[in-house]
Design a protein around this motif. Sequence first.
Motif, PDB file in Angstrom:
ATOM      1  N   VAL A 255     -29.673  25.920  53.663  1.00  0.00           N
ATOM      2  CA  VAL A 255     -29.314  26.219  52.283  1.00  0.00           C
ATOM      3  C   VAL A 255     -28.580  25.016  51.696  1.00  0.00           C
ATOM      4  CG1 VAL A 255     -29.194  28.698  52.703  1.00  0.00           C
ATOM      5  CG2 VAL A 255     -27.133  27.312  52.948  1.00  0.00           C
ATOM      6  N   ASP A 261     -31.608  27.288  46.012  1.00  0.00           N
ATOM      7  CA  ASP A 261     -31.669  27.902  47.338  1.00  0.00           C
ATOM      8  C   ASP A 261     -30.323  27.793  48.055  1.00  0.00           C
ATOM      9  OD1 ASP A 261     -31.747  25.175  47.696  1.00  0.00           O
ATOM     10  OD2 ASP A 261     -33.724  25.133  48.618  1.00  0.00           O
ATOM     11  N   THR A 265     -32.867  30.481  52.361  1.00  0.00           N
ATOM     12  CA  THR A 265     -34.162  29.798  52.390  1.00  0.00           C
ATOM     13  C   THR A 265     -35.071  30.674  53.239  1.00  0.00           C
ATOM     14  OG1 THR A 265     -33.446  28.506  54.314  1.00  0.00           O
ATOM     15  CG2 THR A 265     -33.196  27.481  52.159  1.00  0.00           C
TER      16      THR A 265
END
Length: 386
Positions: A255, A261, A265
Amino acid sequence: MKNILFVASSLFLISCSGQKKEIVINQIPDWVLGGFERPEGVNPIIKPDTNSVFLDPMAGKMLKWEESDAFNPGSVVKDDTLFVLYRAEDNTATGIGLRTSRLGLASSIDGINFERYTEPVLFPADDNQKEYEWPGGVEDPRVAVTEDGTFVVFYTQWNRKVPRLGVATSKDLRKWEKHGPIFENSSYKPLMEMSHKSASILTTIRDGNLVITKVNGKYWMYWGEHGVKGATSDNLVDWEPVLDENGELKKFIEVRPGFFDSALTECGPPAVLTDKGILLLYNGKNENNKDLADQRFTLGTYSAGQVLFDKNDPTKVIQRLDTPFLRPMEDFEKSGQYVDGTVFIQGLSYYKSKWFLYYGCADSQVAVAVFDPKNPTNFDPLPNTK
């Protein structure tokens, strides 16, 4: 491949009020898939159905198995027909993860208009997987096919204690043989008691069909939701996770605070081996904490990203997009169980010379976006931050 920087450009439009409105457009590197376009006036393509019933083995009575939500689909092509395998929830409880999930099947001859089967094709049954699938059910299918026509689905077995990746195989997409947790026979013993989900098996286009393939002599998958991990197999059923030099689960990407994100992820549809490398489409969740989130996007929202790995070393990252190529923009992507907004990609099919991407909308409905290589479009525009 060429060293391409990911950049954005701006387009100014005149609004009805006469004021300038800035739309930031994503520019597309040459290794990515897309942009994908939502067909006008067709989404969502699958919604909950209050009329479908079946005899539920857990309840011992007839049950409306897709009454509450229908979402998070996988997809695959059989002969000249495109099939979607989607997650459906009954209405036996209130709250995300508290109802029972089963997998429904729908078919289409154009990739957009679907006919649904009235009963689920994969569900928590009175079988040897009860300890893993009762009472939460089976969730979030990713499905692909071998060159000999064997369909393989990876899904989450949810007993409301530990979510685990399970695998099942079929020759017709209707009758499935469950093989149990994919890491049950792994040498990395702690994994069976650890949460694990979201498997993207490696595929490639061969003779116009997207089929399961190998890398370095083994089947390969990406998996996980907190960092992307990997696993290998000789038989598609028993998998060994990739470990680092310390004997722990190896993460290929993590991440990223400040990006779309930043919280998760989570692997999406089957990965695709291309001449540029291995392409993984994944789901990125934005942090709920604004200090860690990408503040251009709604906190907690799910958007779709892409990352390219080396085709000879599938653990090695070549390049990763910094912004999503698909994000919640339509009303149906922001209304349902998950109101912060969700495009949750799970199904990818190459069909009639186009790419069809199927995704869950707010944990409630199914939608499709299409990429036509002959008529490419832009990524979803980025929000105006000014």
